[in-house]
Design an enzyme around this catalytic site. Structure first.
Site, PDB file in Angstrom:
ATOM      1  N   GLY A  43     -24.452  15.500  10.520  1.00  0.00           N
ATOM      2  CA  GLY A  43     -25.485  14.611  11.064  1.00  0.00           C
ATOM      3  C   GLY A  43     -26.021  15.145  12.373  1.00  0.00           C
ATOM      4  O   GLY A  43     -25.258  15.677  13.176  1.00  0.00           O
TER       5      GLY A  43
ATOM      6  N   ARG B  46     -26.123  18.992   5.036  1.00  0.00           N
ATOM      7  CA  ARG B  46     -24.778  18.847   4.461  1.00  0.00           C
ATOM      8  C   ARG B  46     -24.778  19.794   3.262  1.00  0.00           C
ATOM      9  O   ARG B  46     -25.757  19.872   2.529  1.00  0.00           O
ATOM     10  CB  ARG B  46     -24.531  17.406   4.059  1.00  0.00           C
ATOM     11  CG  ARG B  46     -24.761  16.454   5.230  1.00  0.00           C
ATOM     12  CD  ARG B  46     -24.110  15.114   5.044  1.00  0.00           C
ATOM     13  NE  ARG B  46     -24.603  14.161   6.030  1.00  0.00           N
ATOM     14  CZ  ARG B  46     -24.012  13.884   7.192  1.00  0.00           C
ATOM     15  NH1 ARG B  46     -22.892  14.493   7.523  1.00  0.00           N
ATOM     16  NH2 ARG B  46     -24.525  13.000   8.018  1.00  0.00           N
TER      17      ARG B  46
ATOM     18  N   ASP C 269     -16.511  16.305  12.514  1.00  0.00           N
ATOM     19  CA  ASP C 269     -15.217  16.601  11.889  1.00  0.00           C
ATOM     20  C   ASP C 269     -15.345  17.427  10.599  1.00  0.00           C
ATOM     21  O   ASP C 269     -14.629  18.409  10.408  1.00  0.00           O
ATOM     22  CB  ASP C 269     -14.532  15.254  11.609  1.00  0.00           C
ATOM     23  CG  ASP C 269     -13.243  15.393  10.864  1.00  0.00           C
ATOM     24  OD1 ASP C 269     -12.226  15.655  11.523  1.00  0.00           O
ATOM     25  OD2 ASP C 269     -13.247  15.262   9.622  1.00  0.00           O
TER      26      ASP C 269
ATOM     27  N   THR D  15     -21.587  14.447  17.598  1.00  0.00           N
ATOM     28  CA  THR D  15     -21.829  13.361  16.634  1.00  0.00           C
ATOM     29  C   THR D  15     -21.959  12.062  17.412  1.00  0.00           C
ATOM     30  O   THR D  15     -21.146  11.790  18.305  1.00  0.00           O
ATOM     31  CB  THR D  15     -20.704  13.239  15.582  1.00  0.00           C
ATOM     32  OG1 THR D  15     -20.821  11.964  14.940  1.00  0.00           O
ATOM     33  CG2 THR D  15     -19.311  13.361  16.150  1.00  0.00           C
TER      34      THR D  15
ATOM     35  N   ASP E  96     -21.221   9.267  16.495  1.00  0.00           N
ATOM     36  CA  ASP E  96     -20.108   8.357  16.192  1.00  0.00           C
ATOM     37  C   ASP E  96     -18.962   8.475  17.204  1.00  0.00           C
ATOM     38  O   ASP E  96     -18.157   7.556  17.330  1.00  0.00           O
ATOM     39  CB  ASP E  96     -19.550   8.644  14.789  1.00  0.00           C
ATOM     40  CG  ASP E  96     -20.607   8.535  13.709  1.00  0.00           C
ATOM     41  OD1 ASP E  96     -21.598   7.818  13.936  1.00  0.00           O
ATOM     42  OD2 ASP E  96     -20.454   9.162  12.647  1.00  0.00           O
TER      43      ASP E  96
ATOM     44  N   ASP F  19     -16.247  10.073  16.997  1.00  0.00           N
ATOM     45  CA  ASP F  19     -15.014   9.777  16.261  1.00  0.00           C
ATOM     46  C   ASP F  19     -14.078  10.987  16.183  1.00  0.00           C
ATOM     47  O   ASP F  19     -13.315  11.127  15.227  1.00  0.00           O
ATOM     48  CB  ASP F  19     -15.360   9.267  14.853  1.00  0.00           C
ATOM     49  CG  ASP F  19     -16.224  10.254  14.057  1.00  0.00           C
ATOM     50  OD1 ASP F  19     -16.656  11.281  14.632  1.00  0.00           O
ATOM     51  OD2 ASP F  19     -16.474  10.002  12.871  1.00  0.00           O
TER      52      ASP F  19
ATOM     53  N   ARG G 280     -20.216   4.893  11.696  1.00  0.00           N
ATOM     54  CA  ARG G 280     -19.374   5.097  10.507  1.00  0.00           C
ATOM     55  C   ARG G 280     -18.089   4.272  10.628  1.00  0.00           C
ATOM     56  O   ARG G 280     -18.176   3.076  10.774  1.00  0.00           O
ATOM     57  CB  ARG G 280     -19.085   6.569  10.296  1.00  0.00           C
ATOM     58  CG  ARG G 280     -19.381   6.865   8.836  1.00  0.00           C
ATOM     59  CD  ARG G 280     -19.284   8.258   8.415  1.00  0.00           C
ATOM     60  NE  ARG G 280     -19.734   9.243   9.332  1.00  0.00           N
ATOM     61  CZ  ARG G 280     -19.659  10.527   9.070  1.00  0.00           C
ATOM     62  NH1 ARG G 280     -19.134  10.935   7.925  1.00  0.00           N
ATOM     63  NH2 ARG G 280     -20.103  11.415   9.928  1.00  0.00           N
TER      64      ARG G 280
ATOM     65  N   ARG H  49     -22.497 -25.505  26.155  1.00  0.00           N
ATOM     66  CA  ARG H  49     -22.862 -25.478  27.582  1.00  0.00           C
ATOM     67  C   ARG H  49     -24.341 -25.118  27.764  1.00  0.00           C
ATOM     68  O   ARG H  49     -24.769 -24.623  28.809  1.00  0.00           O
ATOM     69  CB  ARG H  49     -21.922 -24.592  28.391  1.00  0.00           C
ATOM     70  CG  ARG H  49     -21.951 -23.125  28.084  1.00  0.00           C
ATOM     71  CD  ARG H  49     -20.940 -22.384  28.966  1.00  0.00           C
ATOM     72  NE  ARG H  49     -20.746 -21.025  28.508  1.00  0.00           N
ATOM     73  CZ  ARG H  49     -21.462 -19.993  28.912  1.00  0.00           C
ATOM     74  NH1 ARG H  49     -22.432 -20.162  29.781  1.00  0.00           N
ATOM     75  NH2 ARG H  49     -21.208 -18.791  28.443  1.00  0.00           N
TER      76      ARG H  49
ATOM     77  N   HIS I  19     -31.424   4.572  11.666  1.00  0.00           N
ATOM     78  CA  HIS I  19     -31.455   5.971  12.109  1.00  0.00           C
ATOM     79  C   HIS I  19     -32.166   6.213  13.431  1.00  0.00           C
ATOM     80  O   HIS I  19     -32.087   7.323  13.963  1.00  0.00           O
ATOM     81  CB  HIS I  19     -32.061   6.860  11.020  1.00  0.00           C
ATOM     82  CG  HIS I  19     -31.062   7.180   9.964  1.00  0.00           C
ATOM     83  ND1 HIS I  19     -30.731   6.299   8.959  1.00  0.00           N
ATOM     84  CD2 HIS I  19     -30.273   8.260   9.779  1.00  0.00           C
ATOM     85  CE1 HIS I  19     -29.797   6.841   8.196  1.00  0.00           C
ATOM     86  NE2 HIS I  19     -29.504   8.027   8.677  1.00  0.00           N
TER      87      HIS I  19
HETATM   88  P1  ATP Z   1     -21.192  13.867  11.140  1.00  0.00           P
HETATM   89  O1  ATP Z   1     -19.937  13.320  11.753  1.00  0.00           O
HETATM   90  O2  ATP Z   1     -22.335  13.724  12.035  1.00  0.00           O
HETATM   91  O3  ATP Z   1     -21.450  13.387   9.753  1.00  0.00           O
HETATM   92  P2  ATP Z   1     -19.909  16.184  10.094  1.00  0.00           P
HETATM   93  O4  ATP Z   1     -19.802  17.563  10.598  1.00  0.00           O
HETATM   94  O5  ATP Z   1     -18.611  15.404   9.979  1.00  0.00           O
HETATM   95  O6  ATP Z   1     -20.972  15.448  10.990  1.00  0.00           O
HETATM   96  P3  ATP Z   1     -20.035  16.408   7.193  1.00  0.00           P
HETATM   97  O7  ATP Z   1     -21.164  16.095   6.271  1.00  0.00           O
HETATM   98  O8  ATP Z   1     -18.754  15.711   6.996  1.00  0.00           O
HETATM   99  O9  ATP Z   1     -20.629  16.184   8.661  1.00  0.00           O
HETATM  100  O10 ATP Z   1     -19.750  17.979   7.125  1.00  0.00           O
HETATM  101  C1  ATP Z   1     -20.781  18.925   7.252  1.00  0.00           C
HETATM  102  C2  ATP Z   1     -20.571  20.044   6.283  1.00  0.00           C
HETATM  103  O11 ATP Z   1     -19.322  20.695   6.565  1.00  0.00           O
HETATM  104  C3  ATP Z   1     -20.443  19.628   4.813  1.00  0.00           C
HETATM  105  O12 ATP Z   1     -21.693  19.433   4.199  1.00  0.00           O
HETATM  106  C4  ATP Z   1     -19.692  20.811   4.215  1.00  0.00           C
HETATM  107  O13 ATP Z   1     -20.586  21.862   3.935  1.00  0.00           O
HETATM  108  C5  ATP Z   1     -18.771  21.230   5.371  1.00  0.00           C
HETATM  109  N1  ATP Z   1     -17.435  20.667   5.131  1.00  0.00           N
HETATM  110  C6  ATP Z   1     -17.050  19.375   5.252  1.00  0.00           C
HETATM  111  N2  ATP Z   1     -15.772  19.190   4.897  1.00  0.00           N
HETATM  112  C7  ATP Z   1     -15.310  20.402   4.518  1.00  0.00           C
HETATM  113  C8  ATP Z   1     -14.064  20.887   4.017  1.00  0.00           C
HETATM  114  N3  ATP Z   1     -13.007  20.088   3.851  1.00  0.00           N
HETATM  115  N4  ATP Z   1     -13.964  22.203   3.736  1.00  0.00           N
HETATM  116  C9  ATP Z   1     -15.009  23.029   3.909  1.00  0.00           C
HETATM  117  N5  ATP Z   1     -16.217  22.630   4.360  1.00  0.00           N
HETATM  118  C10 ATP Z   1     -16.383  21.350   4.666  1.00  0.00           C
END
Ligand code: ATP
Length: 319
Positions: A11, A72, A103, A125, A127, A129, A171, A211, A249
């Site tokens: 994101g 993504r 993450d 991010t 979030d 988080d 989230r 009140r 958004h």
């Molecule tokens: P946000 O918190 O803003 O959503 P994010 O980095 O957590 O950001 P994700 O969509 O979870 O967003 O991950 C981004 C990309 O990272 C995914 O589309 C994928 O390509 C890659 N990715 C996520 N998890 C894994 C994993 N376990 N192994 C390998 N690649 C991953």
């Protein structure tokens, strides 16, 4: 170390551009060649690489979104996708990589680290988080956006003597709701971290009504439930006029705050330093008042701490 690359992933978050800018400028300062990858991990698979010079990041520090675009990538979750990305990085002789994202992006970064490519993450991010950093890039801007929305909705809530239920992003985290609720003086803050009792929310509203207070703001973090549903329930129980606003958004966009720009500059510059030291598999962070670096593997194991003191304080101040 001669050649490094940077990309944004997952994101988007305000301040990502300030982070890209800091990676590019710090790399140039140290005499490195620096490249941008478009659209995150998918860009590695699709070979979308652009050389970055000082001017490539000019006029970007104050802009929301990401000039490198983000995506993504379901393909990167597959062994074939990962192999394509790794082969591309090797072909291009990229020795170091900075991944700006959340993450999920760091899980992808860990794959590249394990394949022998020096990889460092920068947490961005809204979030907020991610553990081992008090703040992620974009969070402060999102909190400011929400508290600005609260100010505006409070004007109309006061004029019409209405109750507003406002749903905010985050989230599974209630931190945007908590911080914006504290800043905006919300009467109730509903977050996924704390069990909530709608009867107690209504009792609190009733005490306000008793009140003479006829307007209230209830903030709902998206992970805690639907504001529409909660609004319907309050209306049914209290027979009062309720308005529901889902901010959506717009919380992801906007000019990054000075705080986010400074945070992004520091954490991205630290990422370049770590690569220059030959380090890898680490996330930079602003942790306990200092710029820090933590292994991805530790980050994955720990859940972000919720600010219980702030949560209790918000309830006290909304008495
Ligand atoms: P946000 O918190 O803003 O959503 P994010 O980095 O957590 O950001 P994700 O969509 O979870 O967003 O991950 C981004 C990309 O990272 C995914 O589309 C994928 O390509 C890659 N990715 C996520 N998890 C894994 C994993 N376990 N192994 C390998 N690649 C991953």
């Amino acid at each position: 170390m001669k050649k490094i690359a940077v990309f944004t992933s997952g994101g988007d978050a305000p301040g990502m551009n300030a982070a890209v800018r800091a990676v590019v400028r710090k790399s140039v300062f140290h005499g490195l060649s620096v490249f941008g990858i478009k659209r995150g991990f998918q860009g590695l698979i699709n070979k979308e690489i652009v050389p970055m010079q000082l001017g490539s990041v000019a006029d970007s520090i104050h802009r929301g979104g990401t000039i490198l675009l983000t995506a993504r990538s379901p393909e990167f979750l597959t062994a074939e996708g990962q192999a394509k990305a790794i082969t591309f990085l090797r072909e291009q002789q990229i020795e170091g990589l900075v991944v700006i994202g959340g993450d999920g992006s760091f899980r992808g970064a860990q794959v590249l680290h394990e394949a022998g490519i020096l990889t460092v993450g920068v947490p961005a991010t809204i979030d907020n988080d991610i553990a081992f950093t008090d703040f992620c890039i974009g969070f402060d801007t999102a909190v400011n956006t929400v508290s600005d929305a609260i100010n505006k909705l409070r004007d109309t809530a006061t004029s019409h003597e209405r109750i507003y239920v406002i749903e905010v992003m985050g989230r599974n985290s209630g931190l945007i709701a908590l911080h914006a609720g504290l800043a905006g003086g919300a009467e109730s803050i509903i977050v996924p971290e704390a069990p909530f009792d709608l009867t107690e929310v209504c009792n609190r509203l009733q005490r306000g009504v008793d009140r003479g207070k006829l307007h209230s703001i209830i903030l709902v973090a998206e992970g805690a439930g639907s504001a529409l549903h909660i609004g319907e329930e309050i209306k049914r129980i209290m027979q009062l006029e309720i308005r529901v606003t889902i901010l959506g958004h717009l919380q992801r966009g906007g000019t990054p705050t000075a705080f986010d720009r400074i945070l992004a500059s520091r954490l991205a510059a630290k990422a370049v330093d770590l690569l220059l030291e030959g380090k890898s598999g680490l996330m930079t962070g602003f942790y306990k008042g200092e710029v820090a670096a933590t292994p991805f593997t530790e980050v994955f194991k720990k859940q972000k701490e919720f600010s219980w003191d702030d949560y209790k304080l918000a309830a006290i101040l909304a008495i």
